[in-house]
Motif scaffolding. Structure first.
Motif, PDB file in Angstrom:
ATOM      1  N   GLY A  79       0.267 -11.631   0.077  1.00 11.50           N
ATOM      2  CA  GLY A  79      -0.213 -10.335   0.553  1.00 11.50           C
ATOM      3  C   GLY A  79      -1.578  -9.951   0.032  1.00 11.50           C
ATOM      4  N   TRP A  80      -1.697  -8.688  -0.398  1.00  7.76           N
ATOM      5  CA  TRP A  80      -3.000  -8.110  -0.740  1.00  7.76           C
ATOM      6  C   TRP A  80      -2.907  -7.370  -2.083  1.00  7.76           C
ATOM      7  CZ3 TRP A  80      -0.317  -7.970   3.731  1.00  7.76           C
ATOM      8  CH2 TRP A  80      -0.905  -8.582   4.853  1.00  7.76           C
ATOM      9  N   VAL A  81      -3.917  -7.534  -2.917  1.00  9.42           N
ATOM     10  CA  VAL A  81      -3.916  -6.847  -4.221  1.00  9.42           C
ATOM     11  C   VAL A  81      -5.168  -5.974  -4.345  1.00  9.42           C
ATOM     12  CG1 VAL A  81      -4.262  -7.203  -6.716  1.00  9.42           C
ATOM     13  CG2 VAL A  81      -2.439  -8.434  -5.521  1.00  9.42           C
ATOM     14  N   PHE A  82      -4.941  -4.710  -4.729  1.00  7.48           N
ATOM     15  CA  PHE A  82      -6.036  -3.770  -5.014  1.00  7.48           C
ATOM     16  C   PHE A  82      -6.014  -3.417  -6.497  1.00  7.48           C
ATOM     17  CE2 PHE A  82      -5.055  -3.424  -0.566  1.00  7.48           C
ATOM     18  CZ  PHE A  82      -6.307  -3.428   0.028  1.00  7.48           C
ATOM     19  N   THR A  83      -7.200  -3.296  -7.075  1.00  5.34           N
ATOM     20  CA  THR A  83      -7.301  -3.008  -8.506  1.00  5.34           C
ATOM     21  C   THR A  83      -8.123  -1.727  -8.710  1.00  5.34           C
ATOM     22  OG1 THR A  83      -9.398  -4.163  -8.884  1.00  5.34           O
ATOM     23  CG2 THR A  83      -7.391  -5.511  -8.918  1.00  5.34           C
ATOM     24  N   LEU A  84      -8.317  -1.369  -9.964  1.00  2.00           N
ATOM     25  CA  LEU A  84      -9.117  -0.183 -10.292  1.00  2.00           C
ATOM     26  C   LEU A  84     -10.590  -0.530 -10.522  1.00  2.00           C
ATOM     27  CD1 LEU A  84      -6.596   1.676 -12.635  1.00  2.00           C
ATOM     28  CD2 LEU A  84      -6.914   1.921 -10.164  1.00  2.00           C
ATOM     29  N   GLN A  85     -10.959  -1.802 -10.263  1.00  2.00           N
ATOM     30  CA  GLN A  85     -12.377  -2.177 -10.319  1.00  2.00           C
ATOM     31  C   GLN A  85     -13.083  -1.576  -9.101  1.00  2.00           C
ATOM     32  OE1 GLN A  85     -13.810  -3.754 -12.724  1.00  2.00           O
ATOM     33  NE2 GLN A  85     -12.313  -5.041 -13.765  1.00  2.00           N
ATOM     34  N   ALA A  86     -14.320  -1.123  -9.284  1.00  2.00           N
ATOM     35  CA  ALA A  86     -15.037  -0.393  -8.222  1.00  2.00           C
ATOM     36  C   ALA A  86     -15.051  -1.095  -6.858  1.00  2.00           C
ATOM     37  CB  ALA A  86     -16.462  -0.080  -8.672  1.00  2.00           C
TER      38      ALA A  86
END
Length: 676
Positions: A213-220
């Protein structure tokens, strides 16, 4: 053990041999460097000859070079390519460095020699730069406790040692909390609203972590596009809460006690040195000069920005309601989403449609070309310079006569060992030593979306502007031409340091500049003039809100550092009171700005965050000269280059007025920002 940090470097332009340096080299190298530095100081302090400018002030300026070399490399790597092992070494080394600095600044015999030279300053016939060095050296000692009694000096040492540990701890906690959060999406329906480039980057992010799937992080590069485009309000809220509670959660990375101790110790230190507060101590050496002047400056901008911001937020709410938004006030996690849609509708600007014209390599070349036209610089990529990560590229910089000026490192993509944000730093600063002009090695660091299997790294216009901004800082280092390193390049008053970077941002909005590099990465088509026109029209979009946001950070900084706040128990209530008048949204329970406010707790911006707006006033005023004379006018360019080359060798207002021919006025900024 052979230690490359202690050897002569047989590398191109004596650059850092990153390929040979290991983490275990740092501590022994610094221990040896400190021993050598102490011997140099003892030789100056114990000199039996009468104190002179050369044998005391210049000798001190040139001492401790090895300490500076080792610590510079360590702390730059700790920001750009850290590891648990390197963080451990940085923690061990910080107190050692603090102790070493205090051994110098609290050395009584050394200070008496400095004082003797300072008291004869009017008879020495020194040039302006040497006068500045003498004054800064004397003030540095006085401002760091040279006039204290022995027990007070010991207390100062203890405070400085503890502060060096705490500021490192603060930054580490933010980095660790940033890295620990992942938003893992496995159902494509949850990607609603996200453009292809965001999905692609998230898929690559997941693949890197061996996830489906897809991963989102707290990096800008991950966080900002998600907050801007995701139609899933619940997921925007989830990501927003994770981002705005960094280092404030109930875990080992919580910064609450770290913040309290930092501000308490800073206040104690200021009082010990005879100042009302840490802000009073800091601002004495800035262009603004006092807390009263800063607060007056922030209040003046607030007066103009508040009504504009409220009007803009009302317009945004009404627009959101037309889009089906059913509440009476927008929440913070709604802002970027609706602002992007409104901007697209109002100016027909679509960041997604713009990105193909801002291929990273082209934007960098655009910055190079602009510096070439303004200052006659050329940038030649070289591959024989060792780097600290395979993604780092290196360039040699030459002037219009083909003389070597600097080495430039570029480092553009996020990694786990790299802090978020964008910055310029130096591995070596310019100085003239024994008749030779030692040229600088500077680094341009950002966190942009990586290239994928199908696309190069494509930037938003905001990211492209960030690149130009940081490159402006790099130019300040590259063009440096002073005798003394401590007055060279970006070693200027803190509220002057943002001027070159913010002025340089102006060129990226100029049609003449955009035409040279903003070309579609697939077709080679130059960005259409209609798009450029819209970009310029949209330049002030939500500027009232943006100004209020910057003012809130500056006011929070001044609140933390204007008095003793070490006993504050309710950090959230303290924050709320400090920035309540700038707030344009309903309160959100549990979020905290301060706990991840690296600029003021782990960077150099304590009691100095206002300098971004201060520099904007100077920048708008400065660029007005180019608008009047022509954006590549030779005379204006030469005057700008001269200003950058001077570093901190003269008082900043004198340097600025020589460039501009007049006092800076806030009118140009208020006009440009649409706040008048």
């Amino acid at each position: 053990m052979n230690n490359p940090l202690l050897e002569e470097w047989n590398t191109p332009n004596q650059v850092v041999p990153f390929d040979k340096i290991k983490t275990e080299h740092f501590k022994p190298a610094l221990e040896q460097a400190i021993q050598e530095g102490k011997k140099e100081i003892e030789a100056i302090a114990g000199n039996s000859a009468p104190a002179t400018f050369e044998n005391t002030i210049v000798a001190l300026e040139n001492s401790g070079e090895l300490v500076n070399r080792v610590s510079t490399i360590l702390f730059n790597l700790n920001s750009a390519e850290t590891s648990p092992e390197l963080q451990k070494v940085a923690k061990e080394i910080s107190p050692m460095l603090s102790e070493y600095q205090n051994d110098i600044l609290l050395n009584e015999k050394l200070f008496l020699r400095i004082k003797a030279v300072y008291e004869k300053r009017n008879q020495l016939n020194l040039d302006k730069e040497s006068q500045m060095l003498l004054e800064k050296t004397y003030k540095r000692f006085v401002r760091n406790g040279a006039n204290l009694n022995p027990s007070q000096k010991q207390l100062l040492r203890d405070i400085d040692k503890r502060l060096s540990e705490l500021t490192l701890q603060f930054g580490e906690n933010v980095l660790n909390d940033t890295n620990e959060f992942l938003l893992h999406i496995t159902d494509e329906k949850d990607l609603e609203g996200l453009p292809e480039f965001v999905r692609e980057a998230a898929k690559a992010n997941a693949k890197k972590r061996n996830k489906e799937g897809w991963v989102f992080t707290l990096q800008a590069p991950s966080y900002t596009p998600f907050m801007t485009y995701s139609a899933r309000r619940d997921l925007r809220q989830k990501l927003f809460m994770a981002y705005n509670t960094r280092a404030f959660k109930n875990n080992q990375h919580n910064n609450s006690s770290v913040m309290r101790e930092i501000v308490s110790l800073r206040h104690q230190r200021a009082k010990l040195l005879g100042y009302t507060s840490h802000a009073h101590f800091v601002l004495e050496e800035r262009m603004a000069q006092s807390s009263e002047n800063v607060n007056k400056f922030l209040d003046e901008l607030y007066t103009y920005a508040k009504p504009v911001a409220e009007k803009q937020m009302q317009e945004l709410l009404e627009y959101a309601k037309k889009q089906g938004f059913s509440e009476n006030r927008l929440q913070r996690w709604d802002y970027a989403y609706y602002a992007e849609k409104l901007k697209k509708e109002k100016f027909n600007i679509d960041d997604e449609a713009l990105k193909p014209y801002f291929k990273l390599e082209n934007v960098l070349q655009g910055a190079f070309n602009t510096a070439g036209k303004l200052f006659g610089l050329t940038f030649k990529e070289v591959t024989n310079i060792p780097v600290f990560h395979s993604e780092v590229k290196t360039y040699e910089v030459y002037d219009e006569n083909g003389n070597f000026l600097a080495v430039l490192y570029t480092d553009f993509f996020p990694r786990e060992g790299k802090r978020s944000g964008a910055w310029m730093t130096s591995y070596r600063e310019q100085k003239i030593f024994k008749g030779k002009n030692i040229r600088p090695h500077v680094s341009l660091t950002c966190n942009f979306t990586r290239p994928t299997d199908t696309k190069p790294s494509l930037l938003t216009f905001q990211e492209a502007t960030t690149l130009f901004h940081e490159f402006g800082h790099c130019l300040h280092g590259i063009l440096a031409n002073t005798t003394y390193q401590s007055l060279s390049g970006t070693n200027v008053a803190w509220d002057f340091v943002e001027l070159p970077s913010q002025v340089f941002e102006n060129w990226i909005q100029e049609p003449e500049v955009l035409a040279t590099f903003a070309k579609h990465y697939q077709t080679g088509e130059v960005i259409p003039t209609s798009m450029v026109k819209k970009l310029r029209e949209a330049a002030n979009f939500m500027e009232g809100y943006a100004t209020m946001r910057q003012l809130s950070f500056a006011m929070l900084d001044m609140a933390w550092h204007g008095k003793d706040n070490g006993e504050i128990q309710d950090i959230l209530n303290f924050e709320k009171q400090a920035i309540s008048k700038t707030d344009l949204f309903p309160a959100v329970e549990g979020i905290c700005i301060s706990s991840a406010f690296n600029h003021i707790f782990a960077g150099g911006y304590s009691a100095g965050y206002y300098s971004y707006k201060w520099a904007e006033v100077l920048d708008a005023d400065a660029f007005e000269l180019f608008e009047q004379k022509g954006i590549f006018n030779k005379e204006a360019s030469q005057r700008f280059k001269e200003m950058l080359s001077k570093g901190g060798s003269e008082p900043p207002m004198e340097i600025y007025k020589r460039f501009r021919g007049q006092d800076p006025s806030p009118k140009a900024l208020l006009k440009r920002a649409g706040l008048l």
